[in-house]
Design a protein around this motif. Structure first.
Motif, PDB file in Angstrom:
ATOM      1  N   THR A   9     -75.517  63.147  -0.391  1.00  7.21           N
ATOM      2  CA  THR A   9     -76.714  64.342   0.311  1.00  7.21           C
ATOM      3  C   THR A   9     -77.711  62.990   0.610  1.00  7.21           C
ATOM      4  O   THR A   9     -77.519  61.852   0.342  1.00  7.21           O
ATOM      5  CB  THR A   9     -77.204  64.977  -0.744  1.00  7.21           C
ATOM      6  N   PRO A  10     -78.766  63.561   1.363  1.00  2.00           N
ATOM      7  CA  PRO A  10     -79.649  62.505   1.823  1.00  2.00           C
ATOM      8  C   PRO A  10     -80.896  62.582   0.858  1.00  2.00           C
ATOM      9  O   PRO A  10     -82.095  61.967   1.158  1.00  2.00           O
ATOM     10  CB  PRO A  10     -80.151  63.177   3.386  1.00  2.00           C
ATOM     11  N   CYS A  11     -80.604  63.262  -0.185  1.00  2.80           N
ATOM     12  CA  CYS A  11     -81.949  63.338  -1.179  1.00  2.80           C
ATOM     13  C   CYS A  11     -81.825  62.617  -2.397  1.00  2.80           C
ATOM     14  O   CYS A  11     -80.662  62.060  -2.802  1.00  2.80           O
ATOM     15  CB  CYS A  11     -81.856  64.857  -1.582  1.00  2.80           C
TER      16      CYS A  11
ATOM     17  N   VAL B 187     -85.382  67.118   4.053  1.00  2.98           N
ATOM     18  CA  VAL B 187     -85.351  66.106   4.932  1.00  2.98           C
ATOM     19  C   VAL B 187     -85.023  66.200   6.350  1.00  2.98           C
ATOM     20  O   VAL B 187     -84.262  67.324   6.649  1.00  2.98           O
ATOM     21  CB  VAL B 187     -84.258  64.961   4.373  1.00  2.98           C
ATOM     22  N   THR B 188     -85.185  65.397   7.418  1.00  7.33           N
ATOM     23  CA  THR B 188     -85.029  66.133   8.760  1.00  7.33           C
ATOM     24  C   THR B 188     -83.431  65.519   9.146  1.00  7.33           C
ATOM     25  O   THR B 188     -82.777  64.838   8.280  1.00  7.33           O
ATOM     26  CB  THR B 188     -85.653  65.103   9.693  1.00  7.33           C
TER      27      THR B 188
ATOM     28  N   GLU C 241     -81.001  69.545   4.395  1.00  3.34           N
ATOM     29  CA  GLU C 241     -80.973  68.569   5.667  1.00  3.34           C
ATOM     30  C   GLU C 241     -81.084  69.283   6.627  1.00  3.34           C
ATOM     31  O   GLU C 241     -80.279  69.972   6.906  1.00  3.34           O
ATOM     32  CB  GLU C 241     -79.618  67.765   5.430  1.00  3.34           C
TER      33      GLU C 241
ATOM     34  N   ARG D 220     -80.304  57.966  -4.239  1.00  2.00           N
ATOM     35  CA  ARG D 220     -79.849  58.930  -3.355  1.00  2.00           C
ATOM     36  C   ARG D 220     -78.587  59.459  -4.253  1.00  2.00           C
ATOM     37  O   ARG D 220     -77.985  58.940  -4.824  1.00  2.00           O
ATOM     38  CB  ARG D 220     -79.552  58.557  -2.301  1.00  2.00           C
TER      39      ARG D 220
ATOM     40  N   SER E 276     -81.162  68.622  10.007  1.00  2.00           N
ATOM     41  CA  SER E 276     -80.540  68.184  11.191  1.00  2.00           C
ATOM     42  C   SER E 276     -79.179  68.615  10.913  1.00  2.00           C
ATOM     43  O   SER E 276     -78.570  68.938  12.137  1.00  2.00           O
ATOM     44  CB  SER E 276     -80.447  66.643  11.369  1.00  2.00           C
ATOM     45  N   SER E 277     -78.699  68.629   9.911  1.00  2.00           N
ATOM     46  CA  SER E 277     -77.197  69.218   9.681  1.00  2.00           C
ATOM     47  C   SER E 277     -77.022  70.666   9.300  1.00  2.00           C
ATOM     48  O   SER E 277     -75.977  71.298   9.263  1.00  2.00           O
ATOM     49  CB  SER E 277     -76.470  68.431   8.717  1.00  2.00           C
TER      50      SER E 277
ATOM     51  N   CYS F  89     -81.709  70.307  -2.550  1.00  2.00           N
ATOM     52  CA  CYS F  89     -81.824  69.301  -1.082  1.00  2.00           C
ATOM     53  C   CYS F  89     -81.617  70.143   0.041  1.00  2.00           C
ATOM     54  O   CYS F  89     -80.511  70.847   0.063  1.00  2.00           O
ATOM     55  CB  CYS F  89     -80.776  68.123  -1.275  1.00  2.00           C
TER      56      CYS F  89
ATOM     57  N   PRO G  92     -90.470  68.886   6.690  1.00  2.00           N
ATOM     58  CA  PRO G  92     -90.043  67.960   5.754  1.00  2.00           C
ATOM     59  C   PRO G  92     -90.868  67.639   4.684  1.00  2.00           C
ATOM     60  O   PRO G  92     -92.178  67.842   4.808  1.00  2.00           O
ATOM     61  CB  PRO G  92     -89.593  66.751   6.460  1.00  2.00           C
TER      62      PRO G  92
END
Length: 185
Positions: A71-73, A184-185, A82, A67, A84-85, A80, A114
């Motif tokens: 980041t969440p990626c 990503v969610t 996200e 990762r 949810s944010s 990337c 996603p």
């Protein structure tokens, strides 16, 4: 007999190459073919004779994909998102190059899916063919009709990723066909 030995060596070489993941090992070399000639009778063909020493199978290793910090990626992503944010980043060689920047995305009934996608094309002054010729400046398409583009940061979209004008220009300049976009969610 000689042909059977060589054929057996080719099969063993191919299997070894597949297990180790390299095509170069799959093809026998001249030295390997000569070495096959030196094998005891039946060692490769399965006929009577001493059995070859057992070989340990090569270890199978998957590429390390980590990762990207902050980041969440995954490190393979170039962009990337996200959901949810409501943030997005540009990444290069596993390091954040730009962002996070605020985004808006798909509204109810038009959710941004996603997944991992690739940039397919860019259009500097794109206009929507589905939504009343709406302007979509700095469009970077990555999932069919879904794109990064300049848009409202207060209203949700019809699936696209809205960016500020500055961020949209930066994403447009940085991204190219084939670049990986991870949502990503």
């Amino acid at each position: 007999m000689r042909v059977l030995r060589i054929l057996g060596l080719v099969v063993i070489s191919a299997v070894t190459g597949v297990l180790s993941g390299t095509a170069a090992e799959a093809a026998p070399t001249a030295a390997a073919i000569v070495a096959a000639e030196a094998l005891p009778s039946g060692a490769v063909t399965g006929r009577a004779g001493p059995a070859p020493a057992p070989m340990a199978a090569p270890a199978l290793t998957a590429p390390v994909v980590s990762r990207v910090a902050g980041t969440p990626c995954r490190s393979t992503a170039r962009a990337c998102i996200e959901l949810s944010s409501n943030r997005a980043w540009l990444i290069s060689n596993g390091i954040v190059q730009y962002g996070p920047v605020p985004i808006t995305h798909g509204r109810e009934g038009w959710r941004t899916p996603p997944g991992t996608f690739a940039v397919t094309f860019k259009s500097l002054n794109h206009r929507s063919s589905l939504f009343n010729d709406a302007p979509m400046p700095y469009s970077v398409f990555f999932n069919g009709g879904i794109a990064f583009h300049q848009g409202s940061l207060t209203q949700e979209s019809h699936g696209c990723i809205h960016l500020s004008r500055t961020a949209a220009r930066t994403f447009f300049t940085a991204l190219n066909g084939g670049d990986v976009v991870q949502v990503v969610t």
